[in-house]
Every structure is written in structure tokens, then in C-alpha cells.
Write a protein that holds these residues in place. Structure first.
Motif, PDB file in Angstrom:
ATOM      1  N   SER A 189       0.832  -1.206   0.000  1.00 40.83           N
ATOM      2  CA  SER A 189       0.000   0.000   0.000  1.00 40.83           C
ATOM      3  C   SER A 189       0.864   1.253   0.000  1.00 40.83           C
ATOM      4  CB  SER A 189      -0.921   0.006   1.216  1.00 40.83           C
ATOM      5  OG  SER A 189      -1.747  -1.131   1.189  1.00 40.83           O
ATOM      6  N   MET A 190       1.990   1.200   0.694  1.00 37.76           N
ATOM      7  CA  MET A 190       2.864   2.371   0.721  1.00 37.76           C
ATOM      8  C   MET A 190       3.521   2.594  -0.644  1.00 37.76           C
ATOM      9  SD  MET A 190       2.299   3.852   3.418  1.00 37.76           S
ATOM     10  CE  MET A 190       0.716   3.054   3.612  1.00 37.76           C
ATOM     11  N   CYS A 191       3.763   1.504  -1.382  1.00 43.04           N
ATOM     12  CA  CYS A 191       4.227   1.661  -2.768  1.00 43.04           C
ATOM     13  C   CYS A 191       3.161   2.380  -3.580  1.00 43.04           C
ATOM     14  CB  CYS A 191       4.507   0.300  -3.408  1.00 43.04           C
ATOM     15  SG  CYS A 191       5.939  -0.511  -2.711  1.00 43.04           S
ATOM     16  N   ALA A 192       1.889   1.991  -3.355  1.00 41.57           N
ATOM     17  CA  ALA A 192       0.793   2.645  -4.078  1.00 41.57           C
ATOM     18  C   ALA A 192       0.731   4.125  -3.709  1.00 41.57           C
ATOM     19  CB  ALA A 192      -0.535   1.953  -3.761  1.00 41.57           C
ATOM     20  N   VAL A 193       0.917   4.439  -2.428  1.00 39.25           N
ATOM     21  CA  VAL A 193       0.942   5.842  -1.998  1.00 39.25           C
ATOM     22  C   VAL A 193       2.026   6.588  -2.761  1.00 39.25           C
ATOM     23  CG1 VAL A 193       1.487   7.411  -0.096  1.00 39.25           C
ATOM     24  CG2 VAL A 193       0.031   5.443   0.314  1.00 39.25           C
ATOM     25  N   SER A 194       3.183   5.953  -2.827  1.00 38.22           N
ATOM     26  CA  SER A 194       4.326   6.583  -3.484  1.00 38.22           C
ATOM     27  C   SER A 194       3.998   6.958  -4.928  1.00 38.22           C
ATOM     28  CB  SER A 194       5.519   5.629  -3.428  1.00 38.22           C
ATOM     29  OG  SER A 194       6.559   6.132  -4.214  1.00 38.22           O
ATOM     30  N   GLY A 217       9.823  23.562 -10.366  1.00 38.27           N
ATOM     31  CA  GLY A 217      10.980  22.921  -9.754  1.00 38.27           C
ATOM     32  C   GLY A 217      10.707  22.536  -8.324  1.00 38.27           C
ATOM     33  N   ILE A 218      10.217  23.482  -7.545  1.00 37.77           N
ATOM     34  CA  ILE A 218       9.986  23.231  -6.116  1.00 37.77           C
ATOM     35  C   ILE A 218       8.804  22.277  -5.930  1.00 37.77           C
ATOM     36  CG2 ILE A 218       8.619  25.366  -5.816  1.00 37.77           C
ATOM     37  CD1 ILE A 218      10.934  24.086  -3.136  1.00 37.77           C
ATOM     38  N   VAL A 219       7.766  22.421  -6.773  1.00 37.14           N
ATOM     39  CA  VAL A 219       6.601  21.530  -6.671  1.00 37.14           C
ATOM     40  C   VAL A 219       7.022  20.088  -6.960  1.00 37.14           C
ATOM     41  CG1 VAL A 219       4.401  20.902  -7.736  1.00 37.14           C
ATOM     42  CG2 VAL A 219       4.867  23.292  -7.180  1.00 37.14           C
ATOM     43  N   ASN A 220       7.800  19.906  -8.034  1.00 35.72           N
ATOM     44  CA  ASN A 220       8.236  18.551  -8.380  1.00 35.72           C
ATOM     45  C   ASN A 220       9.174  17.986  -7.315  1.00 35.72           C
ATOM     46  OD1 ASN A 220       6.743  18.646 -10.695  1.00 35.72           O
ATOM     47  ND2 ASN A 220       8.463  19.230 -12.004  1.00 35.72           N
ATOM     48  N   PHE A 221      10.003  18.857  -6.756  1.00 31.75           N
ATOM     49  CA  PHE A 221      10.936  18.403  -5.719  1.00 31.75           C
ATOM     50  C   PHE A 221      10.168  17.911  -4.493  1.00 31.75           C
ATOM     51  CE2 PHE A 221      13.597  19.032  -1.991  1.00 31.75           C
ATOM     52  CZ  PHE A 221      14.771  18.403  -2.370  1.00 31.75           C
ATOM     53  N   ILE A 226       9.480  14.449  -0.864  1.00 34.43           N
ATOM     54  CA  ILE A 226       8.724  14.374   0.390  1.00 34.43           C
ATOM     55  C   ILE A 226       7.554  13.402   0.256  1.00 34.43           C
ATOM     56  CG2 ILE A 226       7.301  15.685   2.029  1.00 34.43           C
ATOM     57  CD1 ILE A 226       9.182  17.997   1.673  1.00 34.43           C
ATOM     58  N   PHE A 227       6.718  13.608  -0.781  1.00 36.43           N
ATOM     59  CA  PHE A 227       5.473  12.837  -0.824  1.00 36.43           C
ATOM     60  C   PHE A 227       5.610  11.475  -1.482  1.00 36.43           C
ATOM     61  CE2 PHE A 227       3.832  17.022   0.177  1.00 36.43           C
ATOM     62  CZ  PHE A 227       2.973  16.682   1.209  1.00 36.43           C
ATOM     63  N   ALA A 228       6.473  11.349  -2.499  1.00 31.69           N
ATOM     64  CA  ALA A 228       6.583  10.044  -3.163  1.00 31.69           C
ATOM     65  C   ALA A 228       7.638   9.167  -2.497  1.00 31.69           C
ATOM     66  CB  ALA A 228       6.905  10.224  -4.640  1.00 31.69           C
ATOM     67  N   ILE A 229       8.590   9.762  -1.776  1.00 34.86           N
ATOM     68  CA  ILE A 229       9.651   8.952  -1.179  1.00 34.86           C
ATOM     69  C   ILE A 229       9.620   9.048   0.362  1.00 34.86           C
ATOM     70  CG2 ILE A 229      12.157   8.635  -0.994  1.00 34.86           C
ATOM     71  CD1 ILE A 229      12.333   9.531  -3.947  1.00 34.86           C
ATOM     72  N   GLY A 230       9.708  10.262   0.892  1.00 39.14           N
ATOM     73  CA  GLY A 230       9.819  10.435   2.344  1.00 39.14           C
ATOM     74  C   GLY A 230       8.636   9.874   3.112  1.00 39.14           C
ATOM     75  N   ILE A 231       7.442  10.318   2.770  1.00 34.68           N
ATOM     76  CA  ILE A 231       6.245   9.907   3.516  1.00 34.68           C
ATOM     77  C   ILE A 231       6.020   8.392   3.422  1.00 34.68           C
ATOM     78  CG2 ILE A 231       3.717  10.120   3.556  1.00 34.68           C
ATOM     79  CD1 ILE A 231       4.596  12.684   4.591  1.00 34.68           C
ATOM     80  N   PRO A 232       5.983   7.808   2.217  1.00 35.03           N
ATOM     81  CA  PRO A 232       5.756   6.351   2.177  1.00 35.03           C
ATOM     82  C   PRO A 232       6.866   5.574   2.873  1.00 35.03           C
ATOM     83  CG  PRO A 232       5.555   7.316  -0.017  1.00 35.03           C
ATOM     84  CD  PRO A 232       6.065   8.396   0.872  1.00 35.03           C
ATOM     85  N   ALA A 233       8.116   6.031   2.750  1.00 35.61           N
ATOM     86  CA  ALA A 233       9.217   5.315   3.403  1.00 35.61           C
ATOM     87  C   ALA A 233       9.061   5.380   4.917  1.00 35.61           C
ATOM     88  CB  ALA A 233      10.554   5.917   2.977  1.00 35.61           C
ATOM     89  N   GLY A 234       8.683   6.539   5.431  1.00 38.40           N
ATOM     90  CA  GLY A 234       8.487   6.686   6.868  1.00 38.40           C
ATOM     91  C   GLY A 234       7.378   5.786   7.379  1.00 38.40           C
ATOM     92  N   PHE A 235       6.262   5.756   6.646  1.00 38.54           N
ATOM     93  CA  PHE A 235       5.148   4.904   7.071  1.00 38.54           C
ATOM     94  C   PHE A 235       5.510   3.429   6.949  1.00 38.54           C
ATOM     95  CE2 PHE A 235       2.145   8.573   6.279  1.00 38.54           C
ATOM     96  CZ  PHE A 235       1.757   8.677   7.598  1.00 38.54           C
TER      97      PHE A 235
END
Lengths: 245, 253
Positions: A189-194, A217-221, A226-235
């Protein structure tokens, strides 16, 4: 779609920060107190109703979009080379969203429903007010109290103690993630979130009309790191932590 | 790059008319010069079919120099074939390998019904233009072209949007069959110029309403439209249209 999506993104950040307390080595005292705060504070309760509405709204609108867009192409292509022109995530938001809806249902019934309506045992924590040591004692299985949280101070020959009796959601979490199937389900599920957020976060900005080299640039970063890597990895770290603990 | 001849197998969508069901026919074609354009290769196929007493494949074409927007053809899963920024008429057989099987389909979208074989009815685009893709000008002598100052950046962006030839590759490429790139280019080319200002709000609302009426899908920002566009129309036009549309919806009387 974008509005509810971005609101759900801000929720993920708050949820992530709060849940980091699971990693605290205090037998779950901080996390259990946090659970009480999240379910009693009037402001948070108001926002949580907005959150439930957003989840439902996002899902209903997403499902509607998938079916409406399917109708716009009644005869499918025999050969369609989607990867030549768009990312996999962007073409599979409906599939990813469906996985996430199932995940939300399982996640809520496992923890939210159990906490609110199910049978979560109580735990007693005795915090030594002089050196901060926490002693943990499970309450008897049939123990029930009117308030979610009881706090008293006690003086003993060993020193001053703060006694905290609270529902032990931490136990639910740590026991739940002993199951390999649940852990695997959470990781998938966290992969799906990512993937969902890799496309969804920046797409929301485009829908609002924000697509400019200065901002992209900042939006994609943020969307990627944060949202595709940091958050799912943390969860994802949470079920893994309890599984291997 | 030297000329050579290759053999290809064509799998072409054949459909008698908009009511009939249609299906693929396979045509082997030998000794195809790699210097031929894709449409010239189809001319050769059609001559062969006519000589055999068969019905030639109907396909749209006009200028054959990449500027009219008439040719279509969904080739091997991509509109206008495998090359970037190229229309089907400017695609050459050197882009294909000897012995390759090439699948050719019409644009597929509900608002683009198949008329015959590879020809689709794209008049939905014309109706969107009629709904608002114009400026109202008084009759009489035209104003001196240099009388209205226009920022160079805006003129360039407007021109880039106006490069859209209305071929429909964006709709064909989009998994949702959305026409947002076409409509946004036609909205932007006028929204960026002083002459487009008086009708700016009404234009975007009317054109979007017509787009929805035609049955095009909704945009999910996959970016396939811009990636496959033979004129490389930028996705920023879609964002501009979204901005204009939101502002117009909120302030319109």
C-alpha cells in the motif's frame, strides 16, 4: 480532485509526524497520549470530519472520473504505447487509488474502529517525576474506565510518581504488525501511496492553473522527495520496525 | 542515410462506415523505399488494392508538408507514429525496420466517430472553435498592425499556441480522450493578445462548455498530449486555461 488531494497530503504529513512517536522507547506512553489528544481535542475532531469527507469525496470523484473518461473512448486501441508519452503512475491513478481505498478501509477497521468501538486493553504507566523513568503495567483485561485518560500523582517511599491509565493503542499496533501478511499489505500500500503522490501532488497544482518554470521545480521536488519517497518510506518503516522488534 | 527497400506487414483498421463494426486487415507490402513518406507508402498500398479490384484504404491527408493538420493515423500505439514533433505525412519509412509489422488505427474517441477506415470526423473541434475561438472585429479598414503594443514574450507564447494545427493527436494520445491541449491552445493564442481581452472570460467558459458537450474526457495531467503533439504545444497552455476558467467562473455575471 486536486483540492481534496492536497488536503489529504497535508493530513499525511501530520499523521506521519504524530506516528513517529511509535519509535519512542517508552512502551507506547507518548503514542497512547497522542491518540487521546487526536480523538478528544475539539479542533482536531472538526478537522477529522473534514478529512473523512475529503476521503469520500476524493474517492467518489475519482471513481466517477475513471468511468466518465472510459466513456470518452468506447472503442479501445488494439495497440496503445502509453509509456512512450506518459508515466505509469499518471496512467494508473484509478488503480492506485482503489488500492489505497482498500488500504484505508483495512487500516481504519484495524486501528480507528478498534480504538473507538472495539476492545482495546488499558495500560498503566508510572512515571518517576524525579528521573523520568517510565514503568509499564498492563491493566486487567476486563478493566474499563469512563475517561479515555486518568492521571493522578502518587507519593511513595521511592519518590513521586505520575500514574497514567490510558487505552493501549500502541499494543494493538505492535501486536498487529507481528503478522507478516499485514506487513506485506502495508508495504504494498505504501508503494501505491508513493506512485499515487508522485503523479498526484504535482498534477493538483497543474489543475489549479499553476504550471510555471519558476514554481515547477519546487513543486516537483516536494512531490517526489517528500510525498513520493519520504512519507511512504516513513510509514513503511513502522510495520517493519514492529515486525523485526 | 542511403535509400534501401524494406518489406513491411501492415495491419490496418478497415471499417465500412460509422455504423459498421470494423476490424483489422493484414497487408504485406514489399519493396517499400525508405525515402517514402508514410502516406506515400499508403498510396502504393492503395494502388495495389485498386489493381486487385479491392476497396482502397480511406485516410485523411491534404498538404503533406506537416502544416494542415489533416493527416491522422495511430501508428504502433502512437499518434503520428514513433517520431517526435512529426505529422504522419512527414514520417518516413526509414523510421521502420525491415520485416516490421505496423499496426495502423484511426483516432479513437467518442467525439471522433470513424467515417471510413482511418478517417474520423473531427468537426467537434470546429464546433469548439465556433463556440468562442475567435475575436469580434468591426468591419472597415484594418487597424495598423503596429498600433497595438504587444510584449515580445506574449507574442511568442501566443504564436507557439497558435502553431496548433488541430489534428487531434492530443485527443488520440490521451488515455482519457481529453481535448484540453487543443482547447487550451486555442484559448491561449487569443488570451495572450490585447485583441483577445474583451471576450476572454466568455470565450474560455463557452469553449470549455462545448468541449464537455462533445463528450471529450477530463484532463488528468498525464502529459501524453504534449509529448505526442506534432507541434509540441506546451502543457502550460492547459494550466493557463484552468486559471482563466476558474477566474471566469468565479467572476462571471
Amino acid at each position: 480532485m486536486g483540492l481534496t488531494g492536497l488536503f489529504l497530503c497535508t493530513f499525511l504529513v501530520v499523521h506521519m509526524i504524530g506516528n513517529l512517536q511509535l519509535f519512542k522507547n517508552d512502551q507506547g506512553l507518548a503514542f497512547n497520549l497522542y491518540a487521546v489528544l487526536m480523538t478528544t481535542n475539539p479542533f482536531i475532531k472538526t478537522v477529522s470530519y473534514l478529512l473523512y469527507l475529503s476521503i469520500i469525496g476524493h474517492a467518489v470523484q475519482g471513481i466517477y472520473l475513471v468511468f466518465k473518461n472510459k466513456q470518452s473512448r468506447p472503442v479501445q486501441y488494439a495497440v496503445y504505447d502509453g509509456k512512450a508519452s506518459s508515466t505509469w503512475a499518471s496512467r494508473n491513478m484509478g488503480l492506485l487509488g482503489t488500492i489505497l481505498l482498500v488500504f484505508v478501509a483495512v487500516h481504519l477497521s484495524d486501528f480507528w474502529f478498534e480504538y473507538k468501538f472495539g476492545h482495546v486493553p488499558y495500560a498503566t504507566y508510572a512515571t518517576n517525576l524525579e528521573n523520568g523513568d517510565v514503568k509499564f503495567m498492563p491493566a486487567p483485561p476486563d478493566y474499563k474506565q469512563f475517561n479515555k485518560l486518568e492521571e493522578t500523582t502518587m507519593s511513595t517511599p521511592e519518590g513521586q510518581f505520575k500514574i497514567t491509565i490510558v487505552k493501549n493503542l500502541y499494543l494493538e499496533v505492535s501486536e498487529g504488525f507481528k503478522s507478516p501478511w499485514l506487513v506485506i499489505f502495508y508495504l504494498l500500500s505504501m508503494c501505491a501511496v508513493s506512485f499515487h503522490l508522485y503523479h498526484g501532488f504535482q498534477s493538483a497544482f497543474k489543475s489549479f492553473g499553476i504550471n510555471h518554470p519558476k514554481i515547477n521545480g519546487i513543486v516537483n521536488f516536494i512531490g517526489t522527495w517528500i510525498f513520493a519517497i519520504g512519507i511512504p518510506a516513513g510509514f513503511a518503516a513502522m510495520p517493519l520496525y514492529f515486525f523485526f522488534k | 542515410m542511403s535509400e534501401q527497400n524494406i518489406n513491411v506487414t501492415l495491419k490496418v483498421w478497415r471499417q465500412r462506415n460509422s455504423q459498421s463494426k470494423g476490424g483489422f486487415e493484414t497487408y504485406p507490402l514489399n519493396d517499400v523505399s525508405t525515402d517514402m513518406s508514410f502516406l506515400e507508402m499508403f498510396d502504393v498500398l492503395n494502388e495495389k488494392l485498386i489493381q486487385e479490384g479491392k476497396d482502397p484504404v480511406a485516410f485523411d491527408h491534404d498538404c503533406r508538408e506537416g502544416i494542415c493538420g489533416m493527416c491522422s493515423m495511430f501508428i504502433n500505439g502512437r499518434p503520428h507514429g514513433p517520431k517526435q514533433a512529426v505529422t504522419t505525412c512527414q514520417l518516413h519509412m526509414r523510421s521502420f525496420k525491415n520485416g516490421e509489422t505496423i499496426v495502423v488505427e484511426p483516432w479513437r474517441a467518442k467525439p471522433f466517430p470513424v467515417i471510413k477506415d482511418l478517417v474520423v470526423d473531427r468537426s467537434a473541434f470546429d464546433r469548439i472553435i465556433s463556440a468562442g475561438g475567435f475575436i469580434s472585429v468591426n468591419t472597415g479598414n484594418a487597424q495598423d498592425a503596429n498600433a497595438i503594443p504587444i510584449a515580445k514574450d506574449n507574442a511568442d507564447e501566443s504564436f507557439a499556441a497558435a502553431a496548433c494545427i488541430g489534428c487531434g493527436a492530443c485527443v488520440a494520445a490521451c488515455k482519457n480522450a481529453s481535448a484540453m491541449l487543443f482547447v487550451s491552445a486555442k484559448v491561449s493564442q487569443l488570451a495572450l493578445l490585447p485583441q483577445g481581452q474583451p471576450e476572454r472570460k466568455q470565450r474560455v467558459m463557452d469553449m470549455v462548455a462545448q468541449m464537455d458537450n462533445e463528450g471529450f474526457g477530463a484532463c488528468t495531467n498525464t502529459g501524453a498530449c504534449s509529448a505526442e503533439c506534432p507541434k509540441e504545444i506546451s502543457l502550460t497552455n492547459i494550466a493557463r486555461m484552468n486559471r482563466d476558467f476558474l477566474a471566469a467562473e468565479m467572476t462571471a455575471k
